[in-house]
Design a protein around this motif. Structure first.
Motif, PDB file in Angstrom:
ATOM      1  N   THR A  42       1.242  -1.355   0.330  1.00 49.08           N
ATOM      2  CA  THR A  42      -0.512  -0.310   0.026  1.00 49.08           C
ATOM      3  C   THR A  42       0.701   0.688  -0.096  1.00 49.08           C
ATOM      4  OG1 THR A  42      -0.076   0.030   2.581  1.00 49.08           O
ATOM      5  CG2 THR A  42      -1.547  -1.264   1.322  1.00 49.08           C
ATOM      6  N   LYS A  43       2.007   1.365   0.864  1.00 50.53           N
ATOM      7  CA  LYS A  43       3.097   2.343   0.929  1.00 50.53           C
ATOM      8  C   LYS A  43       3.370   2.514  -0.584  1.00 50.53           C
ATOM      9  CE  LYS A  43       3.317   4.739   5.031  1.00 50.53           C
ATOM     10  NZ  LYS A  43       2.790   6.096   4.224  1.00 50.53           N
ATOM     11  N   GLN A  44       3.648   1.588  -1.077  1.00 47.11           N
ATOM     12  CA  GLN A  44       4.233   1.799  -2.086  1.00 47.11           C
ATOM     13  C   GLN A  44       3.605   2.266  -3.796  1.00 47.11           C
ATOM     14  OE1 GLN A  44       7.690   0.862  -3.818  1.00 47.11           O
ATOM     15  NE2 GLN A  44       6.999   0.589  -6.013  1.00 47.11           N
ATOM     16  N   ALA A  45       2.508   2.192  -3.410  1.00 41.99           N
ATOM     17  CA  ALA A  45       1.477   2.372  -4.557  1.00 41.99           C
ATOM     18  C   ALA A  45       1.221   3.648  -3.831  1.00 41.99           C
ATOM     19  CB  ALA A  45      -0.415   1.583  -4.179  1.00 41.99           C
ATOM     20  N   HIS A  46       1.270   4.106  -2.476  1.00 39.72           N
ATOM     21  CA  HIS A  46       1.078   5.605  -1.963  1.00 39.72           C
ATOM     22  C   HIS A  46       1.973   6.398  -2.804  1.00 39.72           C
ATOM     23  CE1 HIS A  46       0.743   8.787   1.293  1.00 39.72           C
ATOM     24  NE2 HIS A  46       1.448   8.677   1.340  1.00 39.72           N
ATOM     25  N   TRP A  47       3.519   6.049  -2.745  1.00 33.40           N
ATOM     26  CA  TRP A  47       4.515   6.561  -2.543  1.00 33.40           C
ATOM     27  C   TRP A  47       4.539   7.283  -4.582  1.00 33.40           C
ATOM     28  CZ3 TRP A  47       7.455   2.637   0.607  1.00 33.40           C
ATOM     29  CH2 TRP A  47       7.621   3.637   1.687  1.00 33.40           C
ATOM     30  N   PHE A  61      -5.156   5.383  -0.563  1.00 35.10           N
ATOM     31  CA  PHE A  61      -3.304   3.884  -0.045  1.00 35.10           C
ATOM     32  C   PHE A  61      -2.701   4.204   1.227  1.00 35.10           C
ATOM     33  CE2 PHE A  61      -2.864   4.172  -4.702  1.00 35.10           C
ATOM     34  CZ  PHE A  61      -4.260   2.766  -5.045  1.00 35.10           C
ATOM     35  N   ASP A  62      -2.744   5.526   1.533  1.00 35.48           N
ATOM     36  CA  ASP A  62      -1.777   5.267   3.115  1.00 35.48           C
ATOM     37  C   ASP A  62      -3.373   5.048   4.085  1.00 35.48           C
ATOM     38  OD1 ASP A  62       0.369   5.765   4.039  1.00 35.48           O
ATOM     39  OD2 ASP A  62      -0.323   8.468   4.434  1.00 35.48           O
ATOM     40  N   GLU A  63      -4.116   5.639   4.075  1.00 34.78           N
ATOM     41  CA  GLU A  63      -5.522   4.883   5.385  1.00 34.78           C
ATOM     42  C   GLU A  63      -5.784   3.530   4.996  1.00 34.78           C
ATOM     43  OE1 GLU A  63      -8.109   8.644   4.121  1.00 34.78           O
ATOM     44  OE2 GLU A  63      -9.156   6.588   4.328  1.00 34.78           O
TER      45      GLU A  63
END
Ligand code: FE2
Length: 166
Positions: A42-47, A61-63
């Motif tokens: 999810t962090k990979q997607a967030h960034w 994605f961060d949530e």
């Protein structure tokens, strides 16, 4: 995946039999690894996400990251409550996760949404099986934890796939 080698347990007054605790620790080890894995998917997607709906999906994605990070702790602490030794490192997660590696080159929001949906669905299916396993073993509290995780995963699938269902 659960290892066939016998799981060593710490001594505990936990009332569940050692045999059942051993199999529940093996089961939870797989879900701990998968939780660690998806937490950084999810962090990979967030960034890395880009697109016209950037802010909405960046925040979503961060949530999702925060929800799964809480599961990491809940799963690890159920596992240790049963006398297990949590394998919570990234290296251990790589060996035990049920998920496929998240592609490093995804950019478009739809690609991240679809790929994360696949990960969540795969973990949700494994959690379903885990619920049955815990139920058959008579470990109500592990069953309850996995049920809570499963309900959260299915809600996250709904949040993710609502972007491309219509
Ligand atoms: Fe951030």
């Amino acid at each position: 995946m659960a290892k066939s080698t016998k799981t060593k347990l710490h001594p505990t007054k936990n009332p569940i039999s050692e045999n059942i605790r051993g199999s529940m620790v093996e089961l939870l080890q797989t879900h701990l690894a998968t939780a660690v894995d998806i937490t950084y998917q999810t962090k990979q997607a967030h960034w890395n996400v880009k697109g016209m709906n950037f802010i909405a999906v960046h925040k979503l994605f961060d949530e999702l990251h925060e929800v799964t990070e809480a599961y990491v702790d809940d799963i690890a602490e159920r596992l240790t409550a049963l006398g297990g030794q949590a394998h919570g490192t990234v290296q251990a997660a790589t060996e035990n996760t049920v998920l496929d590696p998240y592609p490093l080159d995804l950019v478009k929001s739809e690609d991240h949404l679809k790929r994360l949906t696949d990960s969540y669905a795969k973990w949700s299916a494994a959690v379903e099986k885990g619920i049955d396993e815990a139920s058959e073993a008579g470990d109500d509290l592990t069953e309850d934890l996995l049920t809570e995780v499963g309900r959260g995963l299915d809600k996250s699938i709904y949040f993710l796939e609502s972007h491309f269902q219509a």
